[in-house]
Design a protein around this motif. Structure first.
Motif, PDB file in Angstrom:
ATOM      1  N   ASN A  18       1.425  -1.384   0.233  1.00 13.99           N
ATOM      2  CA  ASN A  18      -0.128  -0.090   0.188  1.00 13.99           C
ATOM      3  C   ASN A  18       0.858   1.061   0.424  1.00 13.99           C
ATOM      4  OD1 ASN A  18      -3.213   1.188   0.243  1.00 13.99           O
ATOM      5  ND2 ASN A  18      -1.978   2.267   2.798  1.00 13.99           N
ATOM      6  N   GLU A  19       2.334   1.070   0.646  1.00 16.23           N
ATOM      7  CA  GLU A  19       2.924   2.596   0.440  1.00 16.23           C
ATOM      8  C   GLU A  19       3.781   2.431  -0.354  1.00 16.23           C
ATOM      9  OE1 GLU A  19       5.378   1.700   4.049  1.00 16.23           O
ATOM     10  OE2 GLU A  19       4.441   1.377   5.548  1.00 16.23           O
ATOM     11  N   ARG A  20       4.002   1.284  -0.690  1.00 19.65           N
ATOM     12  CA  ARG A  20       4.551   1.089  -2.301  1.00 19.65           C
ATOM     13  C   ARG A  20       3.752   2.215  -3.760  1.00 19.65           C
ATOM     14  NH1 ARG A  20       7.211  -3.882  -3.939  1.00 19.65           N
ATOM     15  NH2 ARG A  20       7.327  -3.041  -6.125  1.00 19.65           N
ATOM     16  N   GLN A  21       2.718   1.864  -3.447  1.00 21.19           N
ATOM     17  CA  GLN A  21       0.760   1.841  -4.207  1.00 21.19           C
ATOM     18  C   GLN A  21       0.884   3.890  -4.011  1.00 21.19           C
ATOM     19  OE1 GLN A  21      -2.448   0.152  -4.308  1.00 21.19           O
ATOM     20  NE2 GLN A  21      -3.536   0.925  -6.479  1.00 21.19           N
ATOM     21  N   GLU A  22       1.419   4.097  -2.994  1.00 23.78           N
ATOM     22  CA  GLU A  22       0.487   5.159  -2.768  1.00 23.78           C
ATOM     23  C   GLU A  22       1.763   6.757  -3.412  1.00 23.78           C
ATOM     24  OE1 GLU A  22       0.201   5.702   1.284  1.00 23.78           O
ATOM     25  OE2 GLU A  22      -2.058   5.242   1.213  1.00 23.78           O
ATOM     26  N   ARG A  23       2.744   5.456  -3.322  1.00 23.51           N
ATOM     27  CA  ARG A  23       4.454   6.708  -3.408  1.00 23.51           C
ATOM     28  C   ARG A  23       4.516   6.516  -5.515  1.00 23.51           C
ATOM     29  NH1 ARG A  23       7.516   3.972  -1.046  1.00 23.51           N
ATOM     30  NH2 ARG A  23       8.429   2.231  -2.291  1.00 23.51           N
ATOM     31  N   ILE A  24       4.003   5.581  -5.720  1.00 26.76           N
ATOM     32  CA  ILE A  24       4.191   5.702  -7.271  1.00 26.76           C
ATOM     33  C   ILE A  24       2.788   6.513  -7.535  1.00 26.76           C
ATOM     34  CG2 ILE A  24       3.543   4.184  -9.807  1.00 26.76           C
ATOM     35  CD1 ILE A  24       5.242   2.103  -7.452  1.00 26.76           C
ATOM     36  N   VAL A  25       1.675   5.679  -6.963  1.00 24.02           N
ATOM     37  CA  VAL A  25       0.844   7.412  -7.662  1.00 24.02           C
ATOM     38  C   VAL A  25       1.273   8.588  -7.563  1.00 24.02           C
ATOM     39  CG1 VAL A  25      -1.643   7.885  -7.091  1.00 24.02           C
ATOM     40  CG2 VAL A  25      -1.049   5.617  -7.186  1.00 24.02           C
ATOM     41  N   SER A  26       1.986   8.753  -6.510  1.00 24.92           N
ATOM     42  CA  SER A  26       2.568  10.757  -6.911  1.00 24.92           C
ATOM     43  C   SER A  26       3.350  10.759  -7.121  1.00 24.92           C
ATOM     44  CB  SER A  26       3.000  10.401  -4.661  1.00 24.92           C
ATOM     45  OG  SER A  26       3.643  11.929  -4.578  1.00 24.92           O
ATOM     46  N   GLU A  27       4.312   9.535  -7.324  1.00 29.56           N
ATOM     47  CA  GLU A  27       6.146   9.923  -8.370  1.00 29.56           C
ATOM     48  C   GLU A  27       4.874  10.452 -10.055  1.00 29.56           C
ATOM     49  OE1 GLU A  27       9.061   6.957  -7.986  1.00 29.56           O
ATOM     50  OE2 GLU A  27       9.446   8.140  -5.976  1.00 29.56           O
ATOM     51  N   ALA A  28       3.852   9.393 -10.483  1.00 29.99           N
ATOM     52  CA  ALA A  28       3.299   9.316 -11.023  1.00 29.99           C
ATOM     53  C   ALA A  28       2.736  10.358 -11.517  1.00 29.99           C
ATOM     54  CB  ALA A  28       2.302   8.237 -11.571  1.00 29.99           C
ATOM     55  N   LYS A  82       3.341  13.099 -10.254  1.00 35.22           N
ATOM     56  CA  LYS A  82       4.591  14.961 -10.581  1.00 35.22           C
ATOM     57  C   LYS A  82       4.691  14.321 -11.683  1.00 35.22           C
ATOM     58  CE  LYS A  82       8.547  16.088  -8.143  1.00 35.22           C
ATOM     59  NZ  LYS A  82       9.413  15.787  -9.769  1.00 35.22           N
ATOM     60  N   LEU A  83       5.072  12.639 -12.149  1.00 40.52           N
ATOM     61  CA  LEU A  83       5.480  12.913 -13.363  1.00 40.52           C
ATOM     62  C   LEU A  83       4.788  14.006 -14.818  1.00 40.52           C
ATOM     63  CD1 LEU A  83       7.472  11.566 -15.531  1.00 40.52           C
ATOM     64  CD2 LEU A  83       6.382  10.090 -15.931  1.00 40.52           C
ATOM     65  N   GLU A  84       3.422  13.671 -14.760  1.00 40.28           N
ATOM     66  CA  GLU A  84       2.513  13.705 -15.778  1.00 40.28           C
ATOM     67  C   GLU A  84       2.357  15.272 -15.706  1.00 40.28           C
ATOM     68  OE1 GLU A  84      -2.511  13.261 -16.491  1.00 40.28           O
ATOM     69  OE2 GLU A  84      -1.862  13.630 -14.043  1.00 40.28           O
ATOM     70  N   LYS A  85       2.417  15.752 -14.536  1.00 38.46           N
ATOM     71  CA  LYS A  85       2.518  17.495 -14.047  1.00 38.46           C
ATOM     72  C   LYS A  85       4.575  17.971 -15.007  1.00 38.46           C
ATOM     73  CE  LYS A  85       2.283  21.599 -10.364  1.00 38.46           C
ATOM     74  NZ  LYS A  85       3.857  22.035 -11.277  1.00 38.46           N
ATOM     75  N   ASP A  86       5.342  17.292 -14.615  1.00 40.88           N
ATOM     76  CA  ASP A  86       6.155  17.527 -15.170  1.00 40.88           C
ATOM     77  C   ASP A  86       6.399  17.701 -16.397  1.00 40.88           C
ATOM     78  OD1 ASP A  86       7.702  18.186 -13.122  1.00 40.88           O
ATOM     79  OD2 ASP A  86       8.317  16.279 -13.213  1.00 40.88           O
ATOM     80  N   LEU A  87       5.592  16.676 -17.235  1.00 41.14           N
ATOM     81  CA  LEU A  87       4.735  16.665 -19.139  1.00 41.14           C
ATOM     82  C   LEU A  87       4.297  18.124 -19.215  1.00 41.14           C
ATOM     83  CD1 LEU A  87       4.804  12.600 -18.897  1.00 41.14           C
ATOM     84  CD2 LEU A  87       6.513  13.993 -19.973  1.00 41.14           C
ATOM     85  N   ILE A  88       3.544  18.521 -18.357  1.00 41.62           N
ATOM     86  CA  ILE A  88       2.719  19.225 -18.905  1.00 41.62           C
ATOM     87  C   ILE A  88       3.288  20.637 -19.074  1.00 41.62           C
ATOM     88  CG2 ILE A  88       0.249  20.488 -17.985  1.00 41.62           C
ATOM     89  CD1 ILE A  88      -0.574  17.897 -17.296  1.00 41.62           C
ATOM     90  N   ASP A  89       4.181  20.160 -17.990  1.00 40.76           N
ATOM     91  CA  ASP A  89       4.647  21.614 -18.220  1.00 40.76           C
ATOM     92  C   ASP A  89       6.077  21.755 -18.655  1.00 40.76           C
ATOM     93  OD1 ASP A  89       3.541  22.252 -15.473  1.00 40.76           O
ATOM     94  OD2 ASP A  89       4.935  21.585 -14.008  1.00 40.76           O
ATOM     95  N   TRP A  90       6.121  20.423 -18.870  1.00 43.16           N
ATOM     96  CA  TRP A  90       7.185  20.728 -20.297  1.00 43.16           C
ATOM     97  C   TRP A  90       6.760  20.577 -21.722  1.00 43.16           C
ATOM     98  CZ3 TRP A  90       8.206  17.136 -24.425  1.00 43.16           C
ATOM     99  CH2 TRP A  90       9.061  17.838 -25.148  1.00 43.16           C
TER     100      TRP A  90
END
Length: 506
Positions: free
Chosen positions: A436-446, A448-456
């Motif tokens: 559950n902790e790993r899933q929450e971390r992956i969702v959080s990083e995903a 963040k990646l989505e936001k970075d792609l949109i900003d780029w």
């Protein structure tokens, strides 16, 4: 529901020390009416019993009405004096004395009518409520179709009253009159409807004892049947009405209990061992009874569910400890049962019982004792904090946010006698918690990646637009194709053809 902290505060100074852990302890005196009459108090009545609460309520109500009347009379007198003064200076020439008196009388009549409407119960709701109720009212054909349960209860009530002969006929007439009166008082607040029901109970009980000389045991049976007959018919109108915030409180309590799903019996010092099959069966029955309370329509039947639940709790404690249970053992276990069962519409049921149950049942006897303890348990759950569970504030916050589970910590300290199945269960729980902790971390990083792609993407688009604006594209016309050498020698059309490459064999 207004909870009286003075009555139901959990006295931490008197909590027992058991294995270096504090238990939940409430003195018997804390459950009684704070006026000292000896009856059980109720949080909905600010810690008073039903009798004392009605006395305090009537005193406060009469005082408020008197103050409002004095204020209204003073305002009316000031307006009349101002009106008379203005009319004497302006209208002495245009108004005769008779017309002035007539106008003054009309004004006074209008103001008195307004004041009376102000203190009439129905004026607080206005015509809008009547219109809403009229719009919501079912058709006459639906009203004529009584439910099966209502018909059954009515027949049982009539058969019961036959044993009372003449008093039975009078009781039935009074019940019908009360129901008709309540049908015409739908615009009253739920507190005022509760007051009408309590007055009716009190009047009928007094008549049974004084006028008809009915023995006390038969009076109690009669009052139970009267409550059953009346509240079966009134249930859909007075249980969790839309004019109250009962539903909002239900959702708040349910959300709170869900957030406390991690609380263990050890934290509450619950003296119940669910590994014993008989004890586990008692716990399941107690949870079933407290949940079943919501399916009942009569306040007495809801109280009976609370009583059955409480008796199962006492049996579970007795089997576990091999000795009779005490009040200090009962309350923590009741809190644990409520947390584990999360009964539906818990606050609505408590409010319904408080408002429309025969008050004598809540003031004395085992029903009143168990109901008061249930109110105390709900109060504890609403105010539960780290200190109540013998936890540090840091651990309490982590458990509430779901960052970790107390079961994970307990699994690290197994005794040698624990079976492999239990160890494997806790190991699986640890694994699930980590996943559950790993899933929450992956969702959080995903995210963040989505936001970075949109900003780029937005940055690249902006840079391209800036370059295009700075260096605009200029499109020039195409150059004409080169003509053949002999294309313009129109006159010399007899010239030999151009030389062609020749291949010689050599």
């Amino acid at each position: 529901m207004a909870l009286s902290l003075t009555i139901f505060s959990l006295n931490r100074e008197k909590m027992n020390l058991k294995s270096e852990r504090r238990g939940i302890h409430v003195d018997q005196s804390e459950l009684l009416c704070k006026k000292g009459c000896g009856y059980y108090g109720n949080p909905a009545w600010q810690g008073f019993c039903s009798k004392c609460w009605r006395e305090e309520y009537h005193k406060a109500r009469q005082k408020q009405i008197q103050e409002d009347w004095e204020l209204a009379e003073r305002l009316q007198r000031e307006e009349e004096e101002a009106y008379a003064s203005s009319q004497s200076t302006q209208g002495a020439q245009s108004l005769t004395f008779s017309k002035f008196e007539e106008k003054k009388t009309n004004e006074k009549t209008r103001k008195v009518t307004t004041v009376k409407k102000f203190f009439t119960a129905s004026s607080r709701t206005g015509a809008k409520k009547a219109e809403i109720q009229e719009a919501k009212a079912p058709s006459p054909s639906i009203n004529r179709q009584a439910s099966i349960e209502t018909d059954r209860v009515s027949k049982e009530f009539i058969e019961f009253l036959k044993t009372y002969h003449k008093p039975g006929q009078d009781i039935y007439k009074q019940c019908k009159l009360f129901l008709d009166t309540m049908n015409h008082k739908r615009d009253l607040s739920i507190e005022e409807q509760s007051e009408c029901a309590q007055d009716f109970y009190q009047n009928v009980a007094e008549k049974l004892q004084t006028r008809w000389k009915v023995p006390p045991e038969k009076v109690e049976k009669a009052m139970d049947q009267i409550e059953k007959y009346i509240m079966t018919r009134q249930y859909k109108y007075v249980f969790c009405p839309e004019t109250t915030d009962d539903e909002k409180k239900d959702l708040a309590v349910q959300k709170r209990i869900r957030a406390l799903h991690w609380v263990t019996p050890q934290m509450l010092c619950v003296p119940v061992n669910e590994e014993i099959p008989e004890v586990s069966d008692m716990v399941v029955k107690a949870i079933t009874d407290i949940i079943e309370m919501d399916s009942k329509r009569v306040p007495r039947d809801k109280l009976a569910c609370i009583t059955k639940c409480s008796k199962h709790i006492f049996n579970a404690i007795k089997i576990t400890k091999n000795e009779p249970a005490s009040a200090d053992d009962f309350l923590p276990t009741l809190i644990y049962i409520v947390l584990k069962g999360n009964p539906p519409r818990l606050q609505s049921n408590i409010q319904y019982i408080t408002r429309f149950c025969n008050p004598s049942r809540l003031m004395t006897g085992e029903d009143g004792y168990y109901f008061t303890n249930l109110c105390c348990a709900v109060a504890f759950i609403e105010k539960l904090d780290a200190q109540s569970l013998n936890l540090s504030q840091e651990d309490f916050d982590r458990f509430m946010t779901g960052q970790t589970s107390p079961k994970k910590q307990e699994s690290e300290n197994f005794s040698p006698d624990v079976c492999l199945g239990v160890k494997q269960m806790y190991k699986n729980l640890d694994l699930l918690s980590q996943l559950n902790e790993r899933q929450e971390r992956i969702v959080s990083e995903a995210k963040k990646l989505e936001k970075d792609l949109i900003d780029w993407t937005d940055g690249i688009t902006k840079e391209v637009q800036d370059i295009v604006e700075k260096y605009p594209l200029e499109i020039k016309p195409k150059n004409q194709a080169l003509a053949a050498i002999d294309s313009e020698n129109v006159e010399n059309d007899k010239l030999p053809p151009p030389l062609q490459p020749q291949v010689y064999a050599g």
